[in-house]
Design a protein around this motif. Structure first.
Motif, PDB file in Angstrom:
ATOM      1  N   PRO A 215      -4.983   4.094  -6.031  1.00  0.00           N
ATOM      2  CA  PRO A 215      -3.940   4.062  -4.959  1.00  0.00           C
ATOM      3  C   PRO A 215      -3.393   2.627  -4.768  1.00  0.00           C
ATOM      4  N   LYS A 216      -2.269   2.446  -4.739  1.00  0.00           N
ATOM      5  CA  LYS A 216      -1.170   1.447  -4.424  1.00  0.00           C
ATOM      6  C   LYS A 216      -1.633   0.289  -5.595  1.00  0.00           C
TER       7      LYS A 216
ATOM      8  N   GLU B  23       0.702   3.259  -9.616  1.00  0.00           N
ATOM      9  CA  GLU B  23       1.081   4.153  -8.757  1.00  0.00           C
ATOM     10  C   GLU B  23       2.593   3.693  -7.944  1.00  0.00           C
TER      11      GLU B  23
ATOM     12  N   SER C 220      -2.057  12.780 -12.115  1.00  0.00           N
ATOM     13  CA  SER C 220      -2.704  11.677 -11.785  1.00  0.00           C
ATOM     14  C   SER C 220      -1.743  10.543 -11.839  1.00  0.00           C
TER      15      SER C 220
ATOM     16  N   GLU D 138      -3.604  13.091  -8.061  1.00  0.00           N
ATOM     17  CA  GLU D 138      -4.991  12.422  -8.041  1.00  0.00           C
ATOM     18  C   GLU D 138      -4.704  11.025  -8.313  1.00  0.00           C
ATOM     19  N   TYR D 139      -5.403  10.402  -7.562  1.00  0.00           N
ATOM     20  CA  TYR D 139      -5.230   8.735  -7.555  1.00  0.00           C
ATOM     21  C   TYR D 139      -6.255   8.243  -8.536  1.00  0.00           C
TER      22      TYR D 139
ATOM     23  N   TYR E  67       5.856  13.263  -4.033  1.00  0.00           N
ATOM     24  CA  TYR E  67       4.284  13.734  -4.123  1.00  0.00           C
ATOM     25  C   TYR E  67       4.510  15.066  -3.664  1.00  0.00           C
TER      26      TYR E  67
END
Length: 322
Positions: free
Chosen positions: A148-149, A153, A144, A174-175, A167
């Motif tokens: 996202p972003k 991350e 994880s 997982e995000y 990735y």
């Protein structure tokens, strides 16, 4: 008689109009503190800051907003939807530059710096049973990498790239926020989590009390390859249950940021209140022990808000780094 009544009505209407006109002038009393997920470090520190502002910034009405952290906070500040927010240094530099890959559609030119605070440690933690002991062992595993972003991350991408990974090399990405990542690891649905946070983050402490963990090293050579704004750091022994030896890792400085529309006096009072209340912030989370006045402007990648600058001028604090 009728004229007298009319005059009174007109006078009352004018008073109402004037009262209405004064409302925007009071809007600046609201201080919305933009933080992060509730299981990270930004949120408890944001709650502590709001209490400090309530006590020490006269006439202020602070509130705390849980967010997806750095990137969202910067975007909200650009839109004027907050008065102060937490962010990672690399996210801040990317927002100022308008880096599309990092999630910024255009340059966030209204952002203004308040102060550097504490370093975020890039903490990669695996379950012992996953067999992961090094960055190379992440190949084919379930990791994880944060929302996202999010700032976390962006850190994950940079560190993996520095280690010669992407990735695509992972079994599953997982995000997820910190708390959700830990729950999946407890249920054996995830092998590892990368969390960019202050030392002693509650989510990893929680994980360490539930399952045996391994804190994965990020070697100095990887940190050097990734480069600025990442710095070499060490997670001290016994930061988490079962972690009996110090672990080399990377760190990125966090900042508190505002926007150009916030009044100079408000930002001055917020900055002053923060530095006069460091024991209160440290009581809320140990990460705040690393907040130092002498390094307040260290590496600041955006212009400093005039209100904050006034406070630092009074204290003789000069800008360091670039």
């Amino acid at each position: 008689m009728h004229r007298t009544i009319m005059r009174r009505l007109i006078g009352a209407a004018a008073a109402v109009a004037l009262a209405g006109a004064s409302i925007p002038a009071q809007a600046q009393d609201f201080i919305n503190v933009l933080t992060g997920g509730t299981s990270g470090v930004y949120y408890p520190l944001g709650v502590a800051l709001s209490k400090v502002f309530t006590d020490k910034v006269q006439g202020s009405r602070p509130s705390v907003q849980a967010t997806k952290a750095s990137v969202e906070n910067l975007t909200l500040l650009q839109q004027g939807k907050g008065e102060i927010g937490f962010t990672l240094g690399d996210s801040l530099a990317m927002g100022w530059a308008g880096d599309e890959e990092a999630g910024f559609r255009s340059k966030l030119d209204k952002l203004r710096g308040i102060t550097a605070i504490y370093p975020n440690y890039i903490q990669i933690v695996a379950t012992q049973e996953s067999g992961i002991k090094s960055l190379a062992d992440l190949k084919g595993k379930r990791l994880s990498v944060g929302a996202p972003k999010s700032g976390t991350e962006l850190n994950a991408r940079a560190i993996l790239q520095g280690a010669g990974l992407s990735y695509k090399d992972l079994g599953k990405v997982e995000y997820l926020p910190f708390g959700e990542s830990v729950e999946l690891m407890k249920n054996r649905q995830l092998d590892a989590t990368l969390q960019s946070a202050g030392l002693g983050v509650s989510s990893i402490r929680d994980l360490a009390t539930s399952v045996p963990i391994v804190v994965v090293e990020i070697p100095a050579a990887v940190v050097e390859k990734v480069g600025t704004p990442y710095i070499k750091a060490t997670i001290p022994a016994n930061t988490y249950g079962g972690q009996t030896a110090p672990v080399e890792t990377a760190a990125v400085v966090n900042y508190l940021v505002t926007h150009s529309g916030v009044k100079d006096e408000t930002v001055y009072q917020m900055t002053k209140a923060l530095y006069e209340s460091l024991p209160d912030l440290s009581a809320a989370h140990a990460a705040a022990k690393d907040i130092k006045l002498e390094s307040a402007l260290s590496g600041m990648p955006i212009p400093v808000h005039p209100g904050a600058q006034r406070y630092f001028d009074e204290k003789g604090v000069k800008k360091q780094g670039s």
